[in-house]
Design a protein around this motif. Structure first.
Motif, PDB file in Angstrom:
ATOM      1  N   LEU A   1       0.481   9.789  -1.552  1.00  0.00           N
ATOM      2  CA  LEU A   1       0.588  10.908  -0.607  1.00  0.00           C
ATOM      3  C   LEU A   1       1.849  10.796   0.248  1.00  0.00           C
ATOM      4  N   MET A   2       2.226   9.567   0.596  1.00  0.00           N
ATOM      5  CA  MET A   2       3.472   9.403   1.367  1.00  0.00           C
ATOM      6  C   MET A   2       4.679   9.812   0.524  1.00  0.00           C
ATOM      7  N   ASN A   3       4.679   9.403  -0.741  1.00  0.00           N
ATOM      8  CA  ASN A   3       5.799   9.791  -1.610  1.00  0.00           C
ATOM      9  C   ASN A   3       5.856  11.310  -1.772  1.00  0.00           C
TER      10      ASN A   3
ATOM     11  N   VAL B   1       4.637   6.552 -12.244  1.00  0.00           N
ATOM     12  CA  VAL B   1       3.473   6.038 -12.966  1.00  0.00           C
ATOM     13  C   VAL B   1       2.988   4.790 -12.259  1.00  0.00           C
ATOM     14  N   ARG B   2       1.684   4.732 -12.013  1.00  0.00           N
ATOM     15  CA  ARG B   2       1.087   3.526 -11.427  1.00  0.00           C
ATOM     16  C   ARG B   2      -0.193   3.204 -12.176  1.00  0.00           C
ATOM     17  N   GLY B   3      -0.428   1.925 -12.394  1.00  0.00           N
ATOM     18  CA  GLY B   3      -1.677   1.500 -13.021  1.00  0.00           C
ATOM     19  C   GLY B   3      -2.761   1.398 -11.960  1.00  0.00           C
TER      20      GLY B   3
ATOM     21  N   VAL C   1      12.315  -2.189 -10.774  1.00  0.00           N
ATOM     22  CA  VAL C   1      11.908  -3.432 -10.112  1.00  0.00           C
ATOM     23  C   VAL C   1      12.401  -3.397  -8.666  1.00  0.00           C
ATOM     24  N   LEU C   2      11.462  -3.516  -7.736  1.00  0.00           N
ATOM     25  CA  LEU C   2      11.823  -3.446  -6.313  1.00  0.00           C
ATOM     26  C   LEU C   2      12.597  -4.691  -5.873  1.00  0.00           C
ATOM     27  N   ARG C   3      13.727  -4.448  -5.212  1.00  0.00           N
ATOM     28  CA  ARG C   3      14.472  -5.552  -4.573  1.00  0.00           C
ATOM     29  C   ARG C   3      13.913  -5.728  -3.183  1.00  0.00           C
TER      30      ARG C   3
ATOM     31  N   GLU D   1      -7.153   2.697  -2.405  1.00  0.00           N
ATOM     32  CA  GLU D   1      -6.701   3.110  -1.080  1.00  0.00           C
ATOM     33  C   GLU D   1      -5.185   2.948  -0.909  1.00  0.00           C
ATOM     34  N   TYR D   2      -4.689   1.792  -1.326  1.00  0.00           N
ATOM     35  CA  TYR D   2      -3.251   1.516  -1.254  1.00  0.00           C
ATOM     36  C   TYR D   2      -2.469   2.528  -2.096  1.00  0.00           C
ATOM     37  N   GLU D   3      -2.958   2.781  -3.306  1.00  0.00           N
ATOM     38  CA  GLU D   3      -2.256   3.694  -4.206  1.00  0.00           C
ATOM     39  C   GLU D   3      -2.288   5.135  -3.682  1.00  0.00           C
TER      40      GLU D   3
ATOM     41  N   GLY E   1      12.156  -9.962   1.275  1.00  0.00           N
ATOM     42  CA  GLY E   1      11.128 -10.359   2.232  1.00  0.00           C
ATOM     43  C   GLY E   1       9.883 -10.912   1.568  1.00  0.00           C
ATOM     44  N   LYS E   2       9.655 -10.546   0.280  1.00  0.00           N
ATOM     45  CA  LYS E   2       8.413 -10.956  -0.389  1.00  0.00           C
ATOM     46  C   LYS E   2       8.460 -12.375  -0.949  1.00  0.00           C
ATOM     47  N   LYS E   3       9.605 -13.063  -0.857  1.00  0.00           N
ATOM     48  CA  LYS E   3       9.776 -14.399  -1.426  1.00  0.00           C
ATOM     49  C   LYS E   3       9.213 -14.499  -2.860  1.00  0.00           C
TER      50      LYS E   3
ATOM     51  N   SER F   1      16.809  -2.043 -11.204  1.00  0.00           N
ATOM     52  CA  SER F   1      16.273  -2.449  -9.908  1.00  0.00           C
ATOM     53  C   SER F   1      16.524  -1.323  -8.919  1.00  0.00           C
ATOM     54  N   PHE F   2      15.749  -1.340  -7.841  1.00  0.00           N
ATOM     55  CA  PHE F   2      16.025  -0.377  -6.777  1.00  0.00           C
ATOM     56  C   PHE F   2      15.692  -1.013  -5.443  1.00  0.00           C
ATOM     57  N   SER F   3      16.353  -0.480  -4.404  1.00  0.00           N
ATOM     58  CA  SER F   3      15.982  -0.872  -3.046  1.00  0.00           C
ATOM     59  C   SER F   3      15.927   0.417  -2.240  1.00  0.00           C
ATOM     60  N   GLY F   4      15.338   0.348  -1.069  1.00  0.00           N
ATOM     61  CA  GLY F   4      15.185   1.583  -0.293  1.00  0.00           C
ATOM     62  C   GLY F   4      13.989   2.367  -0.786  1.00  0.00           C
ATOM     63  N   LEU F   5      14.003   3.659  -0.511  1.00  0.00           N
ATOM     64  CA  LEU F   5      12.842   4.493  -0.843  1.00  0.00           C
ATOM     65  C   LEU F   5      12.757   4.781  -2.343  1.00  0.00           C
ATOM     66  N   LEU F   6      11.531   4.703  -2.846  1.00  0.00           N
ATOM     67  CA  LEU F   6      11.310   5.028  -4.258  1.00  0.00           C
ATOM     68  C   LEU F   6      11.726   6.471  -4.559  1.00  0.00           C
ATOM     69  N   VAL F   7      11.416   7.397  -3.646  1.00  0.00           N
ATOM     70  CA  VAL F   7      11.746   8.809  -3.927  1.00  0.00           C
ATOM     71  C   VAL F   7      13.265   9.015  -4.039  1.00  0.00           C
TER      72      VAL F   7
ATOM     73  N   TYR G   1       8.302   3.856 -13.485  1.00  0.00           N
ATOM     74  CA  TYR G   1       7.183   2.924 -13.324  1.00  0.00           C
ATOM     75  C   TYR G   1       7.672   1.810 -12.385  1.00  0.00           C
ATOM     76  N   PRO G   2       7.366   1.932 -11.080  1.00  0.00           N
ATOM     77  CA  PRO G   2       7.918   0.975 -10.118  1.00  0.00           C
ATOM     78  C   PRO G   2       6.960  -0.187  -9.843  1.00  0.00           C
ATOM     79  N   GLY G   3       7.533  -1.298  -9.401  1.00  0.00           N
ATOM     80  CA  GLY G   3       6.672  -2.409  -9.006  1.00  0.00           C
ATOM     81  C   GLY G   3       7.489  -3.641  -8.699  1.00  0.00           C
ATOM     82  N   SER G   4       6.772  -4.694  -8.335  1.00  0.00           N
ATOM     83  CA  SER G   4       7.429  -5.975  -8.083  1.00  0.00           C
ATOM     84  C   SER G   4       7.580  -6.755  -9.389  1.00  0.00           C
ATOM     85  N   PHE G   5       6.575  -6.682 -10.242  1.00  0.00           N
ATOM     86  CA  PHE G   5       6.609  -7.327 -11.563  1.00  0.00           C
ATOM     87  C   PHE G   5       7.042  -8.792 -11.469  1.00  0.00           C
TER      88      PHE G   5
HETATM   89  O1  PNS Z   1       3.790  -3.739  -7.684  1.00  0.00           O
HETATM   90  P1  PNS Z   1       3.802  -3.416  -6.232  1.00  0.00           P
HETATM   91  O2  PNS Z   1       4.409  -4.543  -5.437  1.00  0.00           O
HETATM   92  O3  PNS Z   1       2.444  -3.012  -5.717  1.00  0.00           O
HETATM   93  O4  PNS Z   1       4.782  -2.135  -6.074  1.00  0.00           O
HETATM   94  C1  PNS Z   1       4.947  -1.518  -4.832  1.00  0.00           C
HETATM   95  C2  PNS Z   1       6.094  -0.492  -4.870  1.00  0.00           C
HETATM   96  C3  PNS Z   1       7.369  -1.126  -5.370  1.00  0.00           C
HETATM   97  C4  PNS Z   1       5.720   0.658  -5.803  1.00  0.00           C
HETATM   98  C5  PNS Z   1       6.263   0.060  -3.430  1.00  0.00           C
HETATM   99  O5  PNS Z   1       6.336  -1.007  -2.544  1.00  0.00           O
HETATM  100  C6  PNS Z   1       7.496   0.920  -3.247  1.00  0.00           C
HETATM  101  O6  PNS Z   1       7.607   1.977  -3.824  1.00  0.00           O
HETATM  102  N1  PNS Z   1       8.455   0.421  -2.428  1.00  0.00           N
HETATM  103  C7  PNS Z   1       9.687   1.124  -2.153  1.00  0.00           C
HETATM  104  C8  PNS Z   1       9.787   1.536  -0.704  1.00  0.00           C
HETATM  105  C9  PNS Z   1       9.149   2.885  -0.484  1.00  0.00           C
HETATM  106  O7  PNS Z   1       9.507   3.880  -1.097  1.00  0.00           O
HETATM  107  N2  PNS Z   1       8.169   2.927   0.414  1.00  0.00           N
HETATM  108  C10 PNS Z   1       7.424   4.122   0.733  1.00  0.00           C
HETATM  109  C11 PNS Z   1       6.449   4.443  -0.394  1.00  0.00           C
HETATM  110  S1  PNS Z   1       4.933   4.801   0.243  1.00  0.00           S
END
Ligand code: PNS
Length: 166
Positions: free
Chosen positions: A103-105, A86-88, A37-39, A96-98, A42-44, A68-74, A8-12
């Motif tokens: 699809l990119m993931n 999992v995304r809410g 939790v995304l590192r 649209e964003y989701e 840049g998002k301050k 925490s994670f940085s880089g690509l979620l996959v 379950y990823p996000g900025s939280f």
């Molecule tokens: O709660 P958020 O800020 O909407 O979460 C966005 C999040 C963390 C799910 C998304 O930004 C992410 O997965 N970032 C990691 C970088 C990545 O994998 N980017 C390509 C995915 S399309």
């Protein structure tokens, strides 16, 4: 059979009751849930990743992993052996964003599936950005934000402080 692990990823920044509701809903569906939790400096953010992780751990209990994670979620999902994201999904405006991210993931890793879950109706208008704004303007967040987050908001922001953009 291998464990069914969901991420379950996000900025939280910060986590609110809508996020906690999604965690509660997905826990019975998977053998393990990892809150990621995304590192992203840049998002301050208002809270550091470490502060967010500490608060989330207080709220979710020991059977949910919080990392925490940085880089690509996959790539992170590969590291923890997860196939499901999992995304809410709160409203049509989220879609649209989701949809793009899902699809990119999937394109980046075809084994990854995104599972969308709807939070309790009371939380469909809730966002971390609004939590920070309402708190900083002295609004009442009772029932919307768990106590560990409220305590941290009180320490970090006084009502009338300008809000850090989400
Ligand atoms: O709660 P958020 O800020 O909407 O979460 C966005 C999040 C963390 C799910 C998304 O930004 C992410 O997965 N970032 C990691 C970088 C990545 O994998 N980017 C390509 C995915 S399309």
């Amino acid at each position: 059979m291998s464990k069914r692990i969901a991420v379950y990823p996000g900025s939280f920044d910060p986590m609110h009751n809508g996020h906690l509701d999604i965690i509660e809903r997905c826990r019975p569906l998977f053998d393990e849930v990892v809150v990621a939790v995304l590192r992203n400096e840049g998002k301050k953010p208002l809270f550091s990743v470490e502060e967010r992780i500490e608060a989330i751990r207080e709220m979710v209990g020991p059977d949910v992993r919080v990392e925490s994670f940085s880089g690509l979620l996959v790539d992170f999902m590969d590291q923890v052996g997860a196939r499901a994201v999992v995304r809410g999904l709160r409203a049509v405006s989220d879609f649209e964003y989701e949809f793009q991210m899902a699809l990119m993931n999937r394109r980046l890793n075809p084994r990854v599936e995104t599972v969308f879950m709807m939070p309790r109706e009371d939380y469909i208008y809730l966002s971390s950005r609004l939590v920070k704004e309402v708190f900083s303007l002295g609004g009442n967040l009772t029932g919307l934000v768990p106590e560990p987050v409220l305590a941290r908001l009180r320490r970090r922001l006084r009502p009338q402080d300008p809000v850090v953009p989400a």
